[in-house]
Scaffold this motif. Structure first.
Motif, PDB file in Angstrom:
ATOM      1  N   PRO A 188     -53.016 -49.993 -19.588  1.00 38.84           N
ATOM      2  CA  PRO A 188     -52.576 -50.007 -20.982  1.00 38.84           C
ATOM      3  C   PRO A 188     -52.406 -51.430 -21.498  1.00 38.84           C
ATOM      4  O   PRO A 188     -52.016 -52.337 -20.745  1.00 38.84           O
ATOM      5  CB  PRO A 188     -51.229 -49.265 -20.927  1.00 38.84           C
ATOM      6  N   SER A 189     -52.674 -51.618 -22.768  1.00 37.32           N
ATOM      7  CA  SER A 189     -52.565 -52.956 -23.357  1.00 37.32           C
ATOM      8  C   SER A 189     -51.179 -53.555 -23.141  1.00 37.32           C
ATOM      9  O   SER A 189     -51.043 -54.755 -22.873  1.00 37.32           O
ATOM     10  CB  SER A 189     -52.877 -52.903 -24.854  1.00 37.32           C
ATOM     11  N   VAL A 190     -50.139 -52.727 -23.244  1.00 40.22           N
ATOM     12  CA  VAL A 190     -48.780 -53.261 -23.082  1.00 40.22           C
ATOM     13  C   VAL A 190     -48.542 -53.769 -21.671  1.00 40.22           C
ATOM     14  O   VAL A 190     -47.707 -54.656 -21.464  1.00 40.22           O
ATOM     15  CB  VAL A 190     -47.708 -52.217 -23.464  1.00 40.22           C
ATOM     16  N   SER A 191     -49.273 -53.226 -20.694  1.00 38.55           N
ATOM     17  CA  SER A 191     -49.155 -53.723 -19.330  1.00 38.55           C
ATOM     18  C   SER A 191     -49.925 -55.025 -19.164  1.00 38.55           C
ATOM     19  O   SER A 191     -49.442 -55.989 -18.566  1.00 38.55           O
ATOM     20  CB  SER A 191     -49.672 -52.676 -18.342  1.00 38.55           C
ATOM     21  N   ALA A 192     -51.138 -55.074 -19.722  1.00 42.70           N
ATOM     22  CA  ALA A 192     -51.985 -56.256 -19.562  1.00 42.70           C
ATOM     23  C   ALA A 192     -51.371 -57.505 -20.178  1.00 42.70           C
ATOM     24  O   ALA A 192     -51.597 -58.610 -19.679  1.00 42.70           O
ATOM     25  CB  ALA A 192     -53.360 -55.995 -20.171  1.00 42.70           C
ATOM     26  N   VAL A 193     -50.611 -57.336 -21.255  1.00 34.90           N
ATOM     27  CA  VAL A 193     -49.995 -58.508 -21.897  1.00 34.90           C
ATOM     28  C   VAL A 193     -48.481 -58.505 -21.723  1.00 34.90           C
ATOM     29  O   VAL A 193     -47.769 -59.234 -22.414  1.00 34.90           O
ATOM     30  CB  VAL A 193     -50.383 -58.614 -23.392  1.00 34.90           C
ATOM     31  N   ALA A 194     -48.002 -57.695 -20.749  1.00 31.43           N
ATOM     32  CA  ALA A 194     -46.584 -57.676 -20.370  1.00 31.43           C
ATOM     33  C   ALA A 194     -45.673 -57.543 -21.587  1.00 31.43           C
ATOM     34  O   ALA A 194     -44.773 -58.335 -21.807  1.00 31.43           O
ATOM     35  CB  ALA A 194     -46.237 -58.945 -19.584  1.00 31.43           C
ATOM     36  N   ALA A 195     -45.929 -56.480 -22.361  1.00 31.69           N
ATOM     37  CA  ALA A 195     -45.220 -56.324 -23.630  1.00 31.69           C
ATOM     38  C   ALA A 195     -44.472 -55.005 -23.746  1.00 31.69           C
ATOM     39  O   ALA A 195     -44.000 -54.677 -24.841  1.00 31.69           O
ATOM     40  CB  ALA A 195     -46.201 -56.445 -24.793  1.00 31.69           C
ATOM     41  N   GLY A 196     -44.341 -54.257 -22.662  1.00 34.63           N
ATOM     42  CA  GLY A 196     -43.619 -52.999 -22.745  1.00 34.63           C
ATOM     43  C   GLY A 196     -43.854 -52.152 -21.522  1.00 34.63           C
ATOM     44  O   GLY A 196     -44.815 -52.356 -20.768  1.00 34.63           O
ATOM     45  N   ASP A 197     -42.952 -51.210 -21.308  1.00 36.50           N
ATOM     46  CA  ASP A 197     -43.061 -50.316 -20.167  1.00 36.50           C
ATOM     47  C   ASP A 197     -44.069 -49.210 -20.462  1.00 36.50           C
ATOM     48  O   ASP A 197     -44.025 -48.588 -21.531  1.00 36.50           O
ATOM     49  CB  ASP A 197     -41.703 -49.689 -19.847  1.00 36.50           C
ATOM     50  N   ILE A 198     -44.941 -48.923 -19.503  1.00 33.95           N
ATOM     51  CA  ILE A 198     -45.971 -47.938 -19.753  1.00 33.95           C
ATOM     52  C   ILE A 198     -45.462 -46.512 -19.606  1.00 33.95           C
ATOM     53  O   ILE A 198     -46.195 -45.561 -19.870  1.00 33.95           O
ATOM     54  CB  ILE A 198     -47.218 -48.162 -18.869  1.00 33.95           C
ATOM     55  N   ASP A 199     -44.209 -46.336 -19.201  1.00 36.42           N
ATOM     56  CA  ASP A 199     -43.631 -44.996 -19.198  1.00 36.42           C
ATOM     57  C   ASP A 199     -42.971 -44.652 -20.520  1.00 36.42           C
ATOM     58  O   ASP A 199     -42.426 -43.566 -20.687  1.00 36.42           O
ATOM     59  CB  ASP A 199     -42.634 -44.840 -18.048  1.00 36.42           C
ATOM     60  N   ASP A 200     -43.030 -45.559 -21.469  1.00 38.52           N
ATOM     61  CA  ASP A 200     -42.416 -45.401 -22.784  1.00 38.52           C
ATOM     62  C   ASP A 200     -43.490 -44.989 -23.793  1.00 38.52           C
ATOM     63  O   ASP A 200     -44.348 -45.799 -24.158  1.00 38.52           O
ATOM     64  CB  ASP A 200     -41.757 -46.720 -23.193  1.00 38.52           C
ATOM     65  N   GLN A 201     -43.444 -43.742 -24.250  1.00 40.42           N
ATOM     66  CA  GLN A 201     -44.448 -43.227 -25.184  1.00 40.42           C
ATOM     67  C   GLN A 201     -44.543 -44.086 -26.439  1.00 40.42           C
ATOM     68  O   GLN A 201     -45.637 -44.406 -26.914  1.00 40.42           O
ATOM     69  CB  GLN A 201     -44.100 -41.783 -25.559  1.00 40.42           C
ATOM     70  N   LYS A 202     -43.411 -44.488 -26.985  1.00 38.08           N
ATOM     71  CA  LYS A 202     -43.417 -45.282 -28.218  1.00 38.08           C
ATOM     72  C   LYS A 202     -44.011 -46.664 -27.972  1.00 38.08           C
ATOM     73  O   LYS A 202     -44.797 -47.163 -28.784  1.00 38.08           O
ATOM     74  CB  LYS A 202     -42.005 -45.394 -28.782  1.00 38.08           C
ATOM     75  N   ALA A 203     -43.656 -47.285 -26.854  1.00 35.08           N
ATOM     76  CA  ALA A 203     -44.173 -48.627 -26.557  1.00 35.08           C
ATOM     77  C   ALA A 203     -45.678 -48.603 -26.346  1.00 35.08           C
ATOM     78  O   ALA A 203     -46.395 -49.521 -26.760  1.00 35.08           O
ATOM     79  CB  ALA A 203     -43.480 -49.196 -25.320  1.00 35.08           C
ATOM     80  N   LEU A 204     -46.188 -47.538 -25.701  1.00 30.67           N
ATOM     81  CA  LEU A 204     -47.622 -47.434 -25.443  1.00 30.67           C
ATOM     82  C   LEU A 204     -48.435 -47.459 -26.723  1.00 30.67           C
ATOM     83  O   LEU A 204     -49.516 -48.056 -26.777  1.00 30.67           O
ATOM     84  CB  LEU A 204     -47.927 -46.128 -24.699  1.00 30.67           C
ATOM     85  N   TYR A 205     -47.917 -46.805 -27.757  1.00 33.37           N
ATOM     86  CA  TYR A 205     -48.689 -46.603 -28.985  1.00 33.37           C
ATOM     87  C   TYR A 205     -48.169 -47.431 -30.158  1.00 33.37           C
ATOM     88  O   TYR A 205     -48.557 -47.193 -31.296  1.00 33.37           O
ATOM     89  CB  TYR A 205     -48.694 -45.115 -29.351  1.00 33.37           C
ATOM     90  N   ALA A 206     -47.320 -48.404 -29.882  1.00 34.69           N
ATOM     91  CA  ALA A 206     -46.807 -49.269 -30.955  1.00 34.69           C
ATOM     92  C   ALA A 206     -47.640 -50.540 -31.057  1.00 34.69           C
ATOM     93  O   ALA A 206     -48.183 -51.017 -30.052  1.00 34.69           O
ATOM     94  CB  ALA A 206     -45.353 -49.632 -30.688  1.00 34.69           C
ATOM     95  N   PRO A 207     -47.777 -51.106 -32.256  1.00 30.17           N
ATOM     96  CA  PRO A 207     -48.438 -52.417 -32.369  1.00 30.17           C
ATOM     97  C   PRO A 207     -47.728 -53.449 -31.488  1.00 30.17           C
ATOM     98  O   PRO A 207     -46.503 -53.435 -31.361  1.00 30.17           O
ATOM     99  CB  PRO A 207     -48.308 -52.744 -33.853  1.00 30.17           C
ATOM    100  N   ILE A 208     -48.522 -54.318 -30.873  1.00 26.54           N
ATOM    101  CA  ILE A 208     -47.969 -55.339 -29.980  1.00 26.54           C
ATOM    102  C   ILE A 208     -47.833 -56.650 -30.745  1.00 26.54           C
ATOM    103  O   ILE A 208     -48.815 -57.175 -31.275  1.00 26.54           O
ATOM    104  CB  ILE A 208     -48.870 -55.539 -28.754  1.00 26.54           C
TER     105      ILE A 208
END
Length: 420
Positions: A362-382
């Motif tokens: 997930p993009s949030v993992s690749a740029v260390a911007a959020g937990d990938i178990d968080d539905q909102k973080a996965l689909y939120a603008p980074i």
């Protein structure tokens, strides 16, 4: 059934083995404890190591292959990454490992050996650039952090750490697929046609590095998904080292978008189904929220096994680098396509449902911007304030994991020139 080329979780080349041309002969080759470094000096530096850039391989089966790495960096995308680095006077050191499934910590020691050799061979005082692709970004992150904390190790003299679609906050392999691999290993691991391939994928899934990387892991089909003990220990030790190297600029790119727009894969739908000679009504679904049965697995004439999850996000469709699985014939079945491939090899009729693959990093993992178990973080603008990196760039579309593009490659080169 063709022999798979399993550069799934870190190799940068999507080309089949038979189509890969040989890499140019390296100017130097360094045997390392646990790996090899292949050195390509910039034409501007007259066969001297003046401005070293170390690029680490990632997770895959077996040992690193120079031809595959070179072509992934230089020939297979729309950007000649090594040539562009050479044009700026940077010397490229491609770092490979004897066992890419080994513990991240073990391969980090090989990376440290490479850094020490680069410092010893360097002419002048230019600081290093160190990083890698997929898990290679995590291996080198750990290595640099360890060098800062261990008084027996030298100063790494590194100005910049780069990561290319690396699983900083974990990677995703569908739990339904994990369950199928365990099921297939138990029931068909000795099958005369596909048994060797089932055992190969089982070995990858259950390897130390995969367990450290995967956000959710199951050791058998009916397990409850959770981080493996190896991941828990690795994260604890990384945290004890400070989490990141502190004295370097940290940059990274993602092969997924930063807009929060997913890849179009819907949750809780059947991705692949097999029925026939050896399987009975066996299917895998994409991940949905809440309590879900994500797979039904049944050997012909046997009892069914259900793979269940609870509380996981809709991660198959999340923004990010897509799971890729290059085969020698040039095809790429993807994650769910792998299950379909094995089902066919087990002599069954297969309906793949039009969903061959899934999000992998997930993009949030690749740029260390959020937990990938968080539905909102996965689909939120980074946004930059969310990231642990000093600078990052996400791709303009959700594309194959570690795909080298001009968009991402040119940005990294510009960052290197501006920093080191």
């Amino acid at each position: 059934m063709p022999t798979p080329v399993v550069d799934v979780w870190g190799g940068v080349s999507p080309e089949p083995r038979s189509a890969i041309p040989s890499a140019p002969e390296p100017h130097d080759e360094w045997p390392l404890d646990g790996g090899t470094a292949w050195v390509y000096y910039s034409p501007l530096n007259r066969r001297q190591l003046i401005r070293p850039v170390i690029l680490s391989d990632g997770f895959s089966s077996g040992g690193s292959e120079l031809d595959r790495l070179w072509n992934g960096l230089e020939e297979n995308g729309d950007f000649r990454f090594i040539s562009e680095l050479h044009a700026t006077g940077r010397d490229v050191i491609i770092l490979g490992y004897n066992d890419r499934t080994a513990s991240i910590k073990d391969n980090a020691d090989t990376a440290i050996d490479c850094i020490r050799r680069a410092l010893a061979e360097r002419v002048g005082r230019s600081k290093l650039v160190v990083g890698g692709f997929s898990m290679g970004g995590l291996v080198t992150r750990y290595a640099l952090a360890k060098m800062e904390q261990d008084p027996t190790l030298p100063d790494h003299e590194t100005a910049l750490h780069l990561s290319y679609d690396s699983p900083h906050h974990g990677g995703w392999l569908p739990v339904s697929l994990q369950g199928f691999i365990h099921f297939a290993t138990d029931h068909f691991g000795e099958d005369p046609i596909v048994g060797q391939f089932i055992r190969l994928f089982s070995g990858l899934l259950n390897s130390p590095a995969a367990k450290q990387m995967a956000r959710w892991y199951i050791a058998k089909a009916d397990d409850t998904p959770a981080p493996a003990s190896e991941r828990v220990e690795f994260l604890r030790e990384l945290d004890e080292l400070g989490g990141w190297p502190r004295n370097v600029r940290r940059i990274g790119v993602a092969n997924g978008v930063d807009t929060g727009t997913g890849n179009g894969i819907k949750p809780d739908v059947t991705a692949v189904r097999g029925d026939g000679t050896t399987l009975q009504d066996t299917w895998l679904k994409t991940q949905g929220q809440g309590d879900r049965v994500v797979a039904r697995l049944q050997k012909k004439g046997g009892q069914p096994t259900e793979v269940r999850t609870s509380g996981l996000p809709e991660i198959d469709g999340a923004p990010g680098g897509l799971f890729t699985l290059p085969l020698p014939d040039g095809s790429d079945p993807g994650s769910f396509g792998l299950a379909g491939l094995l089902m066919r090899g087990l002599r069954n009729t297969v309906d793949e449902g039009g969903i061959p693959t899934s999000c992998f990093i997930p993009s949030v993992s690749a740029v260390a911007a959020g937990d990938i178990d968080d539905q909102k973080a996965l689909y939120a603008p980074i946004t930059p304030d969310r990231s642990e990196l000093d600078a990052f760039l996400c791709a303009g579309r959700n594309e194959g994991h570690t795909t080298m593009t001009e968009e991402l490659g040119a940005w990294i080169v510009n960052e290197i020139v501006a920093t080191a």
